[in-house]
Structure formats: structure tokens, C-alpha cells
Write an enzyme that holds these catalytic residues in place. Structure first.
Site, PDB file in Angstrom:
ATOM      1  N   HIS A 142     -10.007  -5.469  -2.746  1.00 24.82           N
ATOM      2  CA  HIS A 142      -8.654  -5.678  -2.226  1.00 24.82           C
ATOM      3  C   HIS A 142      -8.737  -6.023  -0.753  1.00 24.82           C
ATOM      4  CE1 HIS A 142      -9.622  -1.370  -2.125  1.00 24.82           C
ATOM      5  NE2 HIS A 142      -8.927  -1.303  -0.988  1.00 24.82           N
ATOM      6  N   HIS A 145      -6.706  -5.815   2.676  1.00 23.65           N
ATOM      7  CA  HIS A 145      -5.582  -5.170   3.361  1.00 23.65           C
ATOM      8  C   HIS A 145      -4.971  -6.173   4.339  1.00 23.65           C
ATOM      9  CE1 HIS A 145      -6.621  -0.811   2.522  1.00 23.65           C
ATOM     10  NE2 HIS A 145      -7.829  -1.326   2.371  1.00 23.65           N
ATOM     11  N   ASP A 194       0.862  -1.188   0.000  1.00 22.81           N
ATOM     12  CA  ASP A 194       0.000   0.000   0.000  1.00 22.81           C
ATOM     13  C   ASP A 194       0.903   1.245   0.000  1.00 22.81           C
ATOM     14  OD1 ASP A 194      -3.190   0.575   1.195  1.00 22.81           O
ATOM     15  OD2 ASP A 194      -1.738   2.216   1.050  1.00 22.81           O
ATOM     16  N   ILE A 195       0.564   2.203  -0.844  1.00 23.34           N
ATOM     17  CA  ILE A 195       1.406   3.392  -1.023  1.00 23.34           C
ATOM     18  C   ILE A 195       1.309   4.355   0.180  1.00 23.34           C
ATOM     19  CG2 ILE A 195      -0.193   4.963  -2.232  1.00 23.34           C
ATOM     20  CD1 ILE A 195       3.384   4.041  -3.338  1.00 23.34           C
TER      21      ILE A 195
HETATM   22  P1  5GP Z   1      -9.878   1.463   0.548  1.00 24.88           P
HETATM   23  O1  5GP Z   1     -10.418   1.526  -0.871  1.00 24.88           O
HETATM   24  O2  5GP Z   1      -9.839   0.056   1.081  1.00 24.88           O
HETATM   25  O3  5GP Z   1     -10.570   2.411   1.458  1.00 24.88           O
HETATM   26  O4  5GP Z   1      -8.371   1.969   0.488  1.00 24.88           O
HETATM   27  C1  5GP Z   1      -7.591   1.900  -0.685  1.00 24.88           C
HETATM   28  C2  5GP Z   1      -6.149   1.724  -0.311  1.00 24.88           C
HETATM   29  O5  5GP Z   1      -5.395   1.733  -1.514  1.00 24.88           O
HETATM   30  C3  5GP Z   1      -5.577   2.818   0.593  1.00 24.88           C
HETATM   31  O6  5GP Z   1      -4.972   2.221   1.734  1.00 24.88           O
HETATM   32  C4  5GP Z   1      -4.568   3.535  -0.306  1.00 24.88           C
HETATM   33  O7  5GP Z   1      -3.435   3.993   0.387  1.00 24.88           O
HETATM   34  C5  5GP Z   1      -4.226   2.498  -1.341  1.00 24.88           C
HETATM   35  N1  5GP Z   1      -3.894   3.067  -2.640  1.00 24.88           N
HETATM   36  C6  5GP Z   1      -4.609   4.012  -3.309  1.00 24.88           C
HETATM   37  N2  5GP Z   1      -4.009   4.288  -4.486  1.00 24.88           N
HETATM   38  C7  5GP Z   1      -2.911   3.511  -4.557  1.00 24.88           C
HETATM   39  C8  5GP Z   1      -1.881   3.351  -5.529  1.00 24.88           C
HETATM   40  O8  5GP Z   1      -1.869   4.000  -6.581  1.00 24.88           O
HETATM   41  N3  5GP Z   1      -0.902   2.461  -5.257  1.00 24.88           N
HETATM   42  C9  5GP Z   1      -0.887   1.719  -4.110  1.00 24.88           C
HETATM   43  N4  5GP Z   1       0.133   0.868  -3.950  1.00 24.88           N
HETATM   44  N5  5GP Z   1      -1.834   1.847  -3.153  1.00 24.88           N
HETATM   45  C10 5GP Z   1      -2.829   2.735  -3.381  1.00 24.88           C
END
Ligand code: 5GP
Length: 129
Positions: free
Chosen positions: A93, A95, A29-30
Site C-alpha cells: 500500500h 500512503h 486510513d482508519i
Molecule cells: P503499515 O503497514 O504501512 O505500517 O501501516 C498500515 C496502515 O494501515 C496504518 O496506517 C493503519 O492505520 C492502516 N490500517 C490498518 N488496518 C486498517 C483497516 O482495517 N482499515 C483501514 N482503512 N486502515 C487500516
């Protein structure tokens, strides 16, 4: 629906890859909650985890299990936490988060990492797969 994860899956934007097979990919995660925070992602574009076919969902869990074990062998932590949210990126996804305290699961406490640290960590986890 295509999201930023489709671009990562297609190699159009880079990621710190941890594992990949025909149907799934895992990358760091970035904006991690903790060092080693990894996302396990099906390559098929599906918005919500419980929209997945049961067999596909179970395959995602199997893939995540393998990645989580490698993660726990690599990162010092009390345990690996697992969460599914999807409010930011509408592509399924899982986590996987190395945790030491409840705050590591809140998505409000973030750690910063240099790209060299991301690279080294992804490589170290890959070796444990
Ligand atoms: P959620 O959709 O579960 O709320 O969170 C999405 C997750 O994806 C976040 O923790 C965010 O930091 C991660 N994320 C968003 N864009 C990118 C990206 O371009 N690259 C990576 N490696 N992680 C990402």
C-alpha cells in the site's frame, strides 16, 4: 498472504472508499496521520512493493498519482507526502498524506475523526477523481 486489506478488497469489512478500478483500490486510513490520509492498494496480494512486477508497480504509481491530485484538490495542506512502509499490514500500500509539517510523516502524530467526517471526506475526494 491474506491480510485485513484482502477483506476490505472483497467487501467483507467496510472502508471509506476514495477510488477503485479493476486492479487497485484507495480508501482512507482508519488511524490517519492527517485528515485525508489515504492508502492506495493493489488488489493482488503482494507483500512488498519491490516484489511487484515493474508494469504493475508503475500502474500503482499511476493510480496513486491520480488519487494524490484529487486529494490535494480536496484537503488544505502544503503538499501530499508519500510513504511505503508495510510493517503493520503485509499487503502493498502507498500512503498518501496531506502534510503541513514533517511530523505529519512520522506515523507518531495521529488525528482522530468521527465516522461522519471520514464519510464526507471520502465522498469529497471521490468527486475530484
Ligand atoms: P503499515 O503497514 O504501512 O505500517 O501501516 C498500515 C496502515 O494501515 C496504518 O496506517 C493503519 O492505520 C492502516 N490500517 C490498518 N488496518 C486498517 C483497516 O482495517 N482499515 C483501514 N482503512 N486502515 C487500516
Amino acid at each position: 498472504m491474506a491480510s485485513i486489506f484482502t477483506k476490505i478488497i472483497n467487501g467483507e469489512i467496510p472502508c471509506y472508499k476514495v477510488a477503485e478500478d479493476e486492479h487497485f483500490i484507495a480508501f482512507l486510513d482508519i488511524n490517519p496521520n492527517a485528515k485525508g490520509h489515504t492508502l492506495c492498494v493493489p488488489k493482488q496480494e503482494i507483500n512488498k512493493i519491490f516484489e511487484m512486477e515493474e508494469s504493475h508497480y508503475l500502474e500503482l504509481m499511476k493510480f496513486s498519482h491520480k488519487v494524490a491530485q484529487a486529494l490535494e484538490r480536496t484537503v488544505t495542506c502544503k503538499r501530499i507526502g508519500m510513504a511505503v512502509v508495510g510493517l503493520e499490514v503485509p499487503h502493498v500500500h502507498v500512503h498518501l498524506i496531506p502534510i503541513n509539517a514533517m511530523q505529519d510523516m512520522t506515523f507518531q502524530h495521529k488525528v482522530s475523526m468521527e465516522s461522519s467526517e471520514f464519510e464526507a471526506l471520502a465522498e469529497a475526494i471521490q468527486k475530484e477523481i
